[in-house]
Design a protein around this motif. Structure first.
Motif, short mmCIF file in Angstrom:
data_model
loop_
_atom_site.label_atom_id
_atom_site.label_comp_id
_atom_site.label_asym_id
_atom_site.label_seq_id
_atom_site.Cartn_x
_atom_site.Cartn_y
_atom_site.Cartn_z
N ASP A 1 27.07 23.23 56.35
CA ASP A 1 25.68 23.65 56.52
C ASP A 1 25.01 22.81 57.39
N PRO A 2 24.32 23.53 58.51
CA PRO A 2 23.70 22.65 59.40
C PRO A 2 22.12 22.04 58.65
N GLY A 3 21.89 22.69 57.62
CA GLY A 3 20.77 22.32 56.78
C GLY A 3 19.58 22.61 57.21
N THR A 4 18.75 23.16 56.06
CA THR A 4 17.40 23.60 56.14
C THR A 4 16.52 22.85 55.12
N VAL A 5 15.29 22.38 55.53
CA VAL A 5 14.29 22.01 54.76
C VAL A 5 13.13 22.93 54.60
N LYS A 6 12.87 23.10 53.27
CA LYS A 6 11.56 23.95 53.01
C LYS A 6 10.71 23.45 52.19
N LYS B 1 26.88 22.87 62.65
CA LYS B 1 27.76 23.09 61.62
C LYS B 1 28.09 21.52 61.30
N SER B 2 28.08 21.34 59.66
CA SER B 2 27.94 20.16 58.86
C SER B 2 26.99 19.08 59.26
N ASP B 3 25.81 19.26 59.88
CA ASP B 3 24.81 18.28 60.02
C ASP B 3 24.22 17.84 58.74
N GLN B 4 24.05 18.86 57.89
CA GLN B 4 23.65 18.74 56.64
C GLN B 4 21.89 18.05 56.58
N ALA C 1 10.71 11.50 55.49
CA ALA C 1 12.24 11.22 56.48
C ALA C 1 13.23 12.02 55.93
N VAL C 2 13.86 12.48 56.79
CA VAL C 2 15.03 13.77 56.62
C VAL C 2 16.52 13.17 56.81
N GLY C 3 17.19 12.60 56.01
CA GLY C 3 18.60 12.36 56.43
C GLY C 3 19.39 13.28 57.02
N VAL C 4 20.10 13.13 57.82
CA VAL C 4 21.12 14.26 58.61
C VAL C 4 22.47 13.64 58.75
N PRO C 5 23.07 13.14 57.52
CA PRO C 5 24.30 12.18 57.60
C PRO C 5 25.46 13.01 58.24
N GLY C 6 25.28 14.20 58.31
CA GLY C 6 26.49 14.87 58.94
C GLY C 6 26.37 15.04 60.57
N GLU C 7 25.26 14.56 61.16
CA GLU C 7 25.16 14.75 62.69
C GLU C 7 26.23 13.95 63.57
N ALA C 8 26.53 14.82 64.35
CA ALA C 8 27.50 14.18 65.37
C ALA C 8 26.65 13.36 66.44
N ILE C 9 26.84 12.14 66.91
CA ILE C 9 26.28 11.53 68.05
C ILE C 9 27.38 11.50 68.94
N GLY C 10 27.08 12.41 69.98
CA GLY C 10 28.04 12.66 71.05
C GLY C 10 29.24 13.13 70.56
N SER C 11 30.62 12.52 70.86
CA SER C 11 31.69 13.20 70.13
C SER C 11 31.94 12.42 68.67
N GLY D 1 21.93 7.72 57.42
CA GLY D 1 20.99 8.87 56.73
C GLY D 1 21.46 9.29 55.41
N GLY D 2 22.56 8.84 55.08
CA GLY D 2 23.02 9.36 53.75
C GLY D 2 22.28 8.73 52.59
N SER D 3 21.33 7.96 52.83
CA SER D 3 20.25 7.64 51.82
C SER D 3 19.11 7.21 52.82
#
Length: 491
Positions: A300-305, A335-338, A357-367, A410-412
């Motif tokens: 899931d890319p992730g959605t905050v509501k 995909k998988s940003d969470q 503050a929104v954690g995005v633990p699955g975010e890819a930084i570059g590769s 960002g996992g916490s």
């Protein structure tokens, strides 16, 4: 390879590990605002403090025994000379470290006994065969000298109970004392207890209320407490899952007698945070939503509501949805940003409006896949928007370390005023951080709040090796005090 610091010698580490609970030297709500205004000051010195869990750590030869650390705020940030490590082997703490106890599975920080100092309720998943009890909630009391194991108490539970799996704090009857909502009864698959404060130093509540939280075979996935309808009494939101399906939520309004027994229905949600983001007198509910009701959200890319508060509670009409494709938000949906994997509210720039503050633990930084990031959304008169949003990760200039695959930065995430300047600072965890050859040791970072938002200037990081604590697969930073549930990596 991430943050590397020299490890302590084996002899020194052994001495420190054998005396957990003694401070060790580091190596180098108002009801209207809900959780955002709860001060976390364990020693009462005016600076907010933080507890960090390392639930995967091996302690005394026991895998997944877990430990926590307490670090104290100061004008210069988290004071490295004042870090206390606590396990279930620490003097005064009930129980003992054991396999799969996962001490630090969840933590709630509130003033539970009404003495003006913040206390810490720590969940352990220890099994107690003498009463066939699964889990414990252990209260560590705030003290002017800081938290230790001294006087710690296990909240009592009847035989055959499942204890502490779901734990939340709030003043649900508006008597000025904090109440604990938790699984704590032999019918825990149907009922939870509200332990009304003040809670005595023997663990006894002033009174108890049982709430039938389930009507089907579902389980609570997340909770949130805040005064959503603006009547001066905190309310409780509970959200449910069954296997891989989201099962909606329930709103239990607070009353002078405690939680209402007839809930209102809410939309499903995952992680949560509560604050009055638009300062209209109603607490607002920020959530991460499940896509299509599917809880298996690794891709899931992730959605905050955000559901804004109203006289009837979180509004189903006045809402706002924010993703990384929202104008002003750094990054892009992938995909998988969470995005929203962890959420925390606090006023970073001191303008009177809480930010998120929104954690995005699955975010890819570059590769580097799942390196992770944290995004800050700004509050204002119109509530949360993408305007002025900021993003930080380990490759951000000024942030210690280097982004690596599977760090889960960002996992916490927690916003609280560590430096006492009236602006919330960010504490962010990366439980997957490798420490040289030590895998998944984990680390936490402190980024300071300023009038323009968060800054990487003077940011600092800390990991278990800095304090002589067990590091291998410790998942240090998996949970932070104030979180209302287990971290993403806990089985």
């Amino acid at each position: 390879m991430g943050i590397r610091r020299p490890a302590l010698s084996t002899a020194v580490a052994a001495v420190l590990i054998g005396s957990f609970g003694v401070p060790v030297v580091a190596g180098t709500a108002s009801a209207g605002d809900g959780a955002a205004t709860v001060r976390e000051d364990f020693d009462g010195d005016g600076y907010q403090d933080i507890a960090v869990a390392a639930p995967g750590a091996t302690v005394g030869g026991h895998a997944w025994a877990g430990y926590i650390t307490i670090s104290y705020g100061s004008a210069h940030g988290l004071a490295p000379e004042r870090t206390t490590v606590i396990t279930q082997d620490t003097s005064g703490v009930p129980g003992a470290s054991g396999d799969n106890a996962v001490f630090g599975y969840a933590m709630i920080s509130r003033d539970l006994d009404g003495d003006g100092l913040t206390d810490l309720a720590v969940v352990s998943r220890e099994y107690r065969p003498e009463n066939n009890i699964g889990g414990s909630v252990i209260v560590l009391w705030g003290r002017r000298t800081g938290i230790s194991g001294q006087g710690a108490v296990r909240i009592d539970a009847p035989a055959n109970a499942q204890v502490g799996e779901d734990i939340t704090a709030g003043d649900f009857d508006s008597d000025g004392y904090t109440d604990l909502f938790m699984s704590n009864s032999e019918d825990s698959y149907d009922y939870h207890d509200v332990l009304h404060g003040p809670i005595g130093r023997d663990g006894s509540p002033a009174r108890e209320q049982r709430v039938q939280v389930y009507s089907t075979d579902n389980t609570i996935d997340s909770t949130a407490a805040g005064d959503f309808n603006g009547d001066g009494i905190e309310d409780l939101a509970t959200f449910y899952v069954y296997e891989n399906h989201a099962e909606g939520g329930k709103l239990w309004l607070g009353t002078k007698d405690g939680l209402s027994t007839v809930p209102q229905r809410l939309t499903s949600a995952s992680s949560t945070a509560v604050a009055d983001f638009d300062q209209d007198g109603y607490a607002d509910l920020a959530t991460r939503i499940f896509p299509d009701g599917d809880t298996e959200t690794e891709e899931d890319p992730g959605t905050v509501k955000i559901y804004y508060g109203s006289p009837s509670g979180p509004s189903q009409i006045r809402t706002r949805t924010i993703t990384q494709n929202t104008a002003g938000v750094p990054g892009v949906n992938e995909k998988s940003d969470q995005f929203g994997g962890r959420l925390s509210a606090g006023d970073v720039n001191g303008d009177g409006y809480p930010d998120l503050a929104v954690g995005v633990p699955g975010e890819a930084i570059g590769s580097k896949k799942k390196a992770g990031a944290v995004v800050l959304l700004k509050g204002g008169r119109g509530g949360l928007t993408g305007t002025g949003a900021q993003a930080f990760h380990q490759d951000t200039a000024g942030v210690p370390g280097v982004a690596e695959p599977a760090d889960l930065f960002g996992g916490s995430a927690r916003l609280l005023d560590v430096t006492g300047d009236g602006r919330a600072d960010l504490v962010a965890g990366a439980p997957g951080e490798n420490l040289g050859t030590v895998v998944n040791g984990g680390a936490v970072w402190l980024l300071r709040g300023t009038v323009s938002g968060l800054t990487a200037s003077k940011s600092a990081a800390r990991n278990p090796m800095d304090i002589g604590a067990p590091a291998a697969k410790a998942l240090f930073g998996e949970n932070l005090s104030g979180d209302n549930g287990p971290g993403m990596s806990i089985p």
